[in-house]
Design an enzyme around this catalytic site. Structure first.
Site, PDB file in Angstrom:
ATOM      1  N   GLN A  51       1.162  -1.067  -0.496  1.00  0.00           N
ATOM      2  CA  GLN A  51       0.312  -0.017   0.207  1.00  0.00           C
ATOM      3  C   GLN A  51       1.166   1.484  -0.223  1.00  0.00           C
ATOM      4  O   GLN A  51       0.267   2.410  -0.258  1.00  0.00           O
ATOM      5  CB  GLN A  51      -1.354   0.008   0.801  1.00  0.00           C
ATOM      6  CG  GLN A  51      -1.789  -1.142   0.978  1.00  0.00           C
ATOM      7  CD  GLN A  51      -2.861  -1.432   2.701  1.00  0.00           C
ATOM      8  OE1 GLN A  51      -2.626  -1.792   3.479  1.00  0.00           O
ATOM      9  NE2 GLN A  51      -3.900  -0.193   1.957  1.00  0.00           N
ATOM     10  N   LEU A 101      -7.113   1.790   3.276  1.00  0.00           N
ATOM     11  CA  LEU A 101      -6.520   3.770   3.264  1.00  0.00           C
ATOM     12  C   LEU A 101      -5.851   2.689   1.398  1.00  0.00           C
ATOM     13  O   LEU A 101      -6.461   4.548   1.091  1.00  0.00           O
ATOM     14  CB  LEU A 101      -5.259   3.591   3.801  1.00  0.00           C
ATOM     15  CG  LEU A 101      -5.119   3.197   5.030  1.00  0.00           C
ATOM     16  CD1 LEU A 101      -3.628   3.687   6.118  1.00  0.00           C
ATOM     17  CD2 LEU A 101      -6.379   4.244   5.792  1.00  0.00           C
ATOM     18  N   HIS A 142      -7.235  -8.945   6.901  1.00  0.00           N
ATOM     19  CA  HIS A 142      -7.043  -7.896   5.963  1.00  0.00           C
ATOM     20  C   HIS A 142      -5.835  -7.545   5.412  1.00  0.00           C
ATOM     21  O   HIS A 142      -5.470  -7.713   4.350  1.00  0.00           O
ATOM     22  CB  HIS A 142      -7.518  -6.486   6.884  1.00  0.00           C
ATOM     23  CG  HIS A 142      -7.862  -5.528   5.905  1.00  0.00           C
ATOM     24  ND1 HIS A 142      -9.082  -5.551   5.033  1.00  0.00           N
ATOM     25  CD2 HIS A 142      -7.230  -4.971   5.313  1.00  0.00           C
ATOM     26  CE1 HIS A 142      -9.103  -4.134   4.409  1.00  0.00           C
ATOM     27  NE2 HIS A 142      -7.270  -3.801   4.603  1.00  0.00           N
ATOM     28  N   GLU A 143      -5.396  -7.304   6.368  1.00  0.00           N
ATOM     29  CA  GLU A 143      -4.158  -6.913   5.464  1.00  0.00           C
ATOM     30  C   GLU A 143      -3.020  -8.105   5.299  1.00  0.00           C
ATOM     31  O   GLU A 143      -2.031  -8.090   4.208  1.00  0.00           O
ATOM     32  CB  GLU A 143      -2.966  -6.089   6.905  1.00  0.00           C
ATOM     33  CG  GLU A 143      -3.313  -5.272   8.059  1.00  0.00           C
ATOM     34  CD  GLU A 143      -3.698  -4.083   6.954  1.00  0.00           C
ATOM     35  OE1 GLU A 143      -3.392  -4.410   5.605  1.00  0.00           O
ATOM     36  OE2 GLU A 143      -4.485  -3.516   7.700  1.00  0.00           O
ATOM     37  N   HIS A 146      -3.158  -8.647   1.968  1.00  0.00           N
ATOM     38  CA  HIS A 146      -2.668  -7.212   1.005  1.00  0.00           C
ATOM     39  C   HIS A 146      -1.598  -7.917   0.278  1.00  0.00           C
ATOM     40  O   HIS A 146      -1.279  -8.143  -1.345  1.00  0.00           O
ATOM     41  CB  HIS A 146      -2.498  -6.246   1.776  1.00  0.00           C
ATOM     42  CG  HIS A 146      -3.363  -4.857   1.938  1.00  0.00           C
ATOM     43  ND1 HIS A 146      -4.423  -4.600   0.215  1.00  0.00           N
ATOM     44  CD2 HIS A 146      -4.421  -4.416   2.555  1.00  0.00           C
ATOM     45  CE1 HIS A 146      -5.511  -3.250   0.810  1.00  0.00           C
ATOM     46  NE2 HIS A 146      -4.925  -3.789   2.190  1.00  0.00           N
TER      47      HIS A 146
HETATM   48 NI    NI Z   1      -6.420  -2.554   3.298  1.00  0.00          NI
END
Ligand code: NI
Length: 173
Positions: A51, A101, A142-143, A146
């Site tokens: 991210q 984000l 969730h992370e 990614h």
């Molecule tokens: Ni996220």
């Protein structure tokens, strides 16, 4: 330390699989410091390296750093995970209205296992095992998603996803 620029949808890097960190160097730690600063500055409870544009398996989390939306009693403690791997998922599931984000201002209910056991290397390269439940478990899943090129909207119905992405596009104009 420096605040880094966020990678936002529809950047194709969000769909890519990140590579394991081979060696934790001073430069790796300096990058992690920048990730943490960025996460706090953006009021996120979690951030993955992709991210901020680095395709390595690193995530940072602090449940206490989130916006007021996260009404949690949990004490805010910084967690850094390098090469995290989920070893166990519970059968019980829970639903949480997730945001990201990389999808500013967009939220949707996502169903995930309520508990996970995760193995990772910490900031100092020490192996750790963490049993997490509730919001921390959700945030970890969730992370780590990614790092595998999966975003939270991949867990919702096509109809809901299309609606959310349309709203995001509109808000971006
Ligand atoms: Ni996220």
């Amino acid at each position: 330390m420096a605040k880094l620029a966020l990678v936002k949808w529809p950047d194709p890097r969000l769909k890519e699989v990140s590579k394991p960190v081979k060696e934790i160097t001073a430069e790796t730690r300096s990058f992690i410091d920048d990730m943490v600063e960025t996460m706090y500055a953006e009021n996120g409870i979690g951030l993955s390296a992709v991210q901020v544009g680095r395709m390595e398996r690193i995530v940072t989390m602090d449940l206490g750093s989130g916006s007021e939306r996260y009404d949690t009693e949990e004490v805010g403690d910084l967690i850094v995970m390098i090469n995290p791997e989920i070893k166990e998922f519970s059968e019980e599931e829970m639903t949480f209205k997730e945001g990201c984000l990389s999808f500013p201002g967009q939220f949707s209910d996502v169903v995930r296992p309520e508990k996970v056991t995760v193995e990772f290397l910490d900031y100092n390269g020490k192996k750790q095992i963490l049993h997490a439940n509730d919001l921390l478990s959700i945030c970890i899943q969730h992370e780590i998603d990614h790092l595998n090129g999966i975003v939270f909207v991949d867990h919702i119905s096509k109809l809901k996803r299309e609606r959310l992405l349309k709203k995001l596009k509109k808000a971006d104009l």
